[in-house]
Design a protein around this motif. Structure first.
Motif, PDB file in Angstrom:
ATOM      1  N   ALA A  70      49.988  51.182  47.146  1.00  0.00           N
ATOM      2  CA  ALA A  70      50.188  50.400  45.898  1.00  0.00           C
ATOM      3  C   ALA A  70      49.045  49.480  45.675  1.00  0.00           C
ATOM      4  CB  ALA A  70      51.449  49.560  46.118  1.00  0.00           C
ATOM      5  N   THR A  71      48.727  49.037  44.302  1.00  0.00           N
ATOM      6  CA  THR A  71      47.792  48.095  44.023  1.00  0.00           C
ATOM      7  C   THR A  71      48.421  46.857  43.573  1.00  0.00           C
ATOM      8  OG1 THR A  71      47.513  49.113  42.013  1.00  0.00           O
ATOM      9  CG2 THR A  71      45.923  50.028  43.783  1.00  0.00           C
ATOM     10  N   ARG A  72      47.628  45.710  43.433  1.00  0.00           N
ATOM     11  CA  ARG A  72      47.913  44.506  43.050  1.00  0.00           C
ATOM     12  C   ARG A  72      46.896  43.771  42.637  1.00  0.00           C
ATOM     13  NH1 ARG A  72      50.359  42.375  48.636  1.00  0.00           N
ATOM     14  NH2 ARG A  72      48.463  42.266  49.687  1.00  0.00           N
ATOM     15  N   ALA A  73      46.913  42.918  41.921  1.00  0.00           N
ATOM     16  CA  ALA A  73      45.601  41.920  41.267  1.00  0.00           C
ATOM     17  C   ALA A  73      45.058  41.273  42.651  1.00  0.00           C
ATOM     18  CB  ALA A  73      46.266  40.935  40.452  1.00  0.00           C
ATOM     19  N   HIS A  74      43.994  41.482  42.721  1.00  0.00           N
ATOM     20  CA  HIS A  74      43.210  40.536  43.928  1.00  0.00           C
ATOM     21  C   HIS A  74      42.857  39.293  43.332  1.00  0.00           C
ATOM     22  CE1 HIS A  74      40.711  39.920  47.312  1.00  0.00           C
ATOM     23  NE2 HIS A  74      39.668  39.504  46.609  1.00  0.00           N
ATOM     24  N   LEU A  75      43.416  38.328  43.806  1.00  0.00           N
ATOM     25  CA  LEU A  75      43.205  36.818  43.517  1.00  0.00           C
ATOM     26  C   LEU A  75      42.235  36.109  44.445  1.00  0.00           C
ATOM     27  CD1 LEU A  75      46.755  35.746  42.575  1.00  0.00           C
ATOM     28  CD2 LEU A  75      45.142  36.632  40.990  1.00  0.00           C
ATOM     29  N   VAL A  76      41.163  35.439  43.758  1.00  0.00           N
ATOM     30  CA  VAL A  76      40.379  34.578  44.400  1.00  0.00           C
ATOM     31  C   VAL A  76      40.419  33.355  43.897  1.00  0.00           C
ATOM     32  CG1 VAL A  76      38.526  36.212  45.093  1.00  0.00           C
ATOM     33  CG2 VAL A  76      38.389  35.084  42.960  1.00  0.00           C
ATOM     34  N   ARG A  77      40.019  32.479  44.809  1.00  0.00           N
ATOM     35  CA  ARG A  77      39.997  30.961  44.557  1.00  0.00           C
ATOM     36  C   ARG A  77      38.626  30.397  43.903  1.00  0.00           C
ATOM     37  NH1 ARG A  77      39.523  26.067  48.005  1.00  0.00           N
ATOM     38  NH2 ARG A  77      40.742  24.348  47.084  1.00  0.00           N
ATOM     39  N   LYS A  78      38.738  30.013  42.508  1.00  0.00           N
ATOM     40  CA  LYS A  78      37.409  29.696  41.971  1.00  0.00           C
ATOM     41  C   LYS A  78      37.473  28.146  41.573  1.00  0.00           C
ATOM     42  CE  LYS A  78      34.543  31.075  38.215  1.00  0.00           C
ATOM     43  NZ  LYS A  78      34.419  32.033  36.924  1.00  0.00           N
ATOM     44  N   CYS A  79      36.620  27.439  42.024  1.00  0.00           N
ATOM     45  CA  CYS A  79      36.553  25.914  41.773  1.00  0.00           C
ATOM     46  C   CYS A  79      35.304  25.724  40.852  1.00  0.00           C
ATOM     47  CB  CYS A  79      36.290  25.326  43.148  1.00  0.00           C
ATOM     48  SG  CYS A  79      37.660  25.491  44.442  1.00  0.00           S
ATOM     49  N   THR A  80      35.711  24.619  39.949  1.00  0.00           N
ATOM     50  CA  THR A  80      34.735  23.890  39.210  1.00  0.00           C
ATOM     51  C   THR A  80      34.581  22.513  39.314  1.00  0.00           C
ATOM     52  OG1 THR A  80      36.261  23.783  37.278  1.00  0.00           O
ATOM     53  CG2 THR A  80      34.919  25.768  37.155  1.00  0.00           C
ATOM     54  N   SER A  81      33.248  22.222  39.361  1.00  0.00           N
ATOM     55  CA  SER A  81      33.057  20.633  39.706  1.00  0.00           C
ATOM     56  C   SER A  81      32.796  20.121  38.054  1.00  0.00           C
ATOM     57  CB  SER A  81      32.201  20.449  40.879  1.00  0.00           C
ATOM     58  OG  SER A  81      30.844  20.849  40.285  1.00  0.00           O
ATOM     59  N   THR A  82      33.546  18.806  38.165  1.00  0.00           N
ATOM     60  CA  THR A  82      32.902  17.990  36.707  1.00  0.00           C
ATOM     61  C   THR A  82      32.561  16.589  37.291  1.00  0.00           C
ATOM     62  OG1 THR A  82      35.267  17.488  36.559  1.00  0.00           O
ATOM     63  CG2 THR A  82      34.727  19.748  35.297  1.00  0.00           C
ATOM     64  N   THR A  83      32.016  16.022  36.368  1.00  0.00           N
ATOM     65  CA  THR A  83      31.722  14.568  36.518  1.00  0.00           C
ATOM     66  C   THR A  83      32.172  13.837  35.447  1.00  0.00           C
ATOM     67  OG1 THR A  83      29.340  14.872  35.537  1.00  0.00           O
ATOM     68  CG2 THR A  83      29.726  14.955  37.923  1.00  0.00           C
ATOM     69  N   GLU A  84      32.804  12.426  35.618  1.00  0.00           N
ATOM     70  CA  GLU A  84      32.922  11.768  34.457  1.00  0.00           C
ATOM     71  C   GLU A  84      32.444  10.330  34.674  1.00  0.00           C
ATOM     72  OE1 GLU A  84      37.493  10.005  33.291  1.00  0.00           O
ATOM     73  OE2 GLU A  84      37.271  11.229  34.819  1.00  0.00           O
ATOM     74  N   ARG A  85      32.130   9.831  33.703  1.00  0.00           N
ATOM     75  CA  ARG A  85      31.485   8.771  33.681  1.00  0.00           C
ATOM     76  C   ARG A  85      32.528   7.652  33.338  1.00  0.00           C
ATOM     77  NH1 ARG A  85      27.210   5.627  29.582  1.00  0.00           N
ATOM     78  NH2 ARG A  85      26.455   3.942  30.936  1.00  0.00           N
ATOM     79  N   GLN A 117      40.538  38.850  40.298  1.00  0.00           N
ATOM     80  CA  GLN A 117      39.008  39.470  40.340  1.00  0.00           C
ATOM     81  C   GLN A 117      39.263  40.961  40.729  1.00  0.00           C
ATOM     82  OE1 GLN A 117      36.410  37.545  42.953  1.00  0.00           O
ATOM     83  NE2 GLN A 117      34.610  38.392  41.993  1.00  0.00           N
ATOM     84  N   GLY A 118      39.793  41.759  40.194  1.00  0.00           N
ATOM     85  CA  GLY A 118      39.809  43.395  40.609  1.00  0.00           C
ATOM     86  C   GLY A 118      41.005  43.373  41.021  1.00  0.00           C
ATOM     87  N   THR A 119      41.291  44.468  41.843  1.00  0.00           N
ATOM     88  CA  THR A 119      42.398  44.924  42.400  1.00  0.00           C
ATOM     89  C   THR A 119      42.363  44.883  43.895  1.00  0.00           C
ATOM     90  OG1 THR A 119      42.212  47.058  41.896  1.00  0.00           O
ATOM     91  CG2 THR A 119      43.588  46.037  40.173  1.00  0.00           C
ATOM     92  N   GLU A 120      43.405  45.243  44.702  1.00  0.00           N
ATOM     93  CA  GLU A 120      43.172  45.533  45.948  1.00  0.00           C
ATOM     94  C   GLU A 120      44.426  46.304  46.276  1.00  0.00           C
ATOM     95  OE1 GLU A 120      43.669  41.845  48.242  1.00  0.00           O
ATOM     96  OE2 GLU A 120      45.739  41.522  47.640  1.00  0.00           O
ATOM     97  N   ARG A 121      44.386  47.333  47.459  1.00  0.00           N
ATOM     98  CA  ARG A 121      45.239  48.229  47.855  1.00  0.00           C
ATOM     99  C   ARG A 121      45.956  47.564  49.078  1.00  0.00           C
ATOM    100  NH1 ARG A 121      44.909  53.160  45.822  1.00  0.00           N
ATOM    101  NH2 ARG A 121      45.671  54.115  47.810  1.00  0.00           N
ATOM    102  N   TYR A 122      47.419  48.084  49.015  1.00  0.00           N
ATOM    103  CA  TYR A 122      48.454  47.572  50.379  1.00  0.00           C
ATOM    104  C   TYR A 122      49.308  48.620  50.296  1.00  0.00           C
ATOM    105  CZ  TYR A 122      51.865  45.783  47.076  1.00  0.00           C
ATOM    106  OH  TYR A 122      52.723  45.755  46.023  1.00  0.00           O
ATOM    107  N   LYS A 123      50.087  48.464  51.560  1.00  0.00           N
ATOM    108  CA  LYS A 123      51.218  49.279  51.694  1.00  0.00           C
ATOM    109  C   LYS A 123      52.325  48.542  51.522  1.00  0.00           C
ATOM    110  CE  LYS A 123      49.341  52.951  54.082  1.00  0.00           C
ATOM    111  NZ  LYS A 123      49.254  54.261  53.936  1.00  0.00           N
TER     112      LYS A 123
END
Length: 177
Positions: A70-85, A117-123
């Motif tokens: 089977a295939t499922r969504a491949h999830l990756v951790r994406k981080c964004t940095s912000t600054t605040e005055r 981010q794409g898909t991954e295969r698994y059993k």
């Protein structure tokens, strides 16, 4: 309004659980060699099993695990940095000598989320592996024949070593096979 919705959701959940429970016992009966076996008479369903059951060894059955790709969504951790005055103030003094000091700092923040981010295969497990034992004369009742019990692997091996129609005793993991 909220109570009505909760009752409706609880009722729907109970109906779904009952429907899924009724469907879970159905399926193919597999013989020891893995082929589908047609039974001439339906096997009797056992009552909820007691602590220990005993009876005469009839048949054993090992149902292998079945998987599918089977295939499922491949999830990756994406981080964004912000600054605040950030503005800071400090007051000191009293009366007419009151002074206010103002200063600014920069604070850094990082927010992370999982994105696809794409898909991954698994059993995917379609059917779990199980070991089953059929008994005759369950707990001394001559009328209870061909009652199936699910057992663990160790118990299955012990019963497999026993001769046909010898008295065996074990604690089942469940009823039916």
């Amino acid at each position: 309004m909220i109570k009505t919705r909760r009752l409706l959701v609880a009722g729907m959940t109970a109906a779904l659980v009952a429907a899924l429970g009724a469907c879970s016992d159905g399926g193919d009966d597999l013989s020891a060699n893995g082929s589908v076996a047609q039974q001439s008479q339906p096997a009797q369903q056992a009552q909820p099993s007691p602590e220990v059951v005993h009876g005469l060894r009839d048949t054993v059955r090992h149902v292998t695990r079945k998987t599918a790709d089977a295939t499922r969504a491949h999830l990756v951790r994406k981080c964004t940095s912000t600054t605040e005055r950030v503005r800071h103030t400090s007051r000191s003094g009293s009366g007419t000598r009151k002074t206010t000091r103002v200063w600014y700092t920069t604070e850094h923040h990082e927010t992370c989320k999982k994105v696809r981010q794409g898909t991954e295969r698994y059993k995917r497990v379609v059917r779990r592996e199980r070991w089953c034992v059929s008994l005759d004369d369950v707990n001394g009742h001559k009328s209870q024949d061909d009652v199936w019990y699910r057992v663990d692997r160790v118990t299955y091996d012990q019963v497999l070593q026993a001769d046909q129609h010898t008295r065996v005793e074990f604690t089942p993991a469940g009823t039916g096979c």
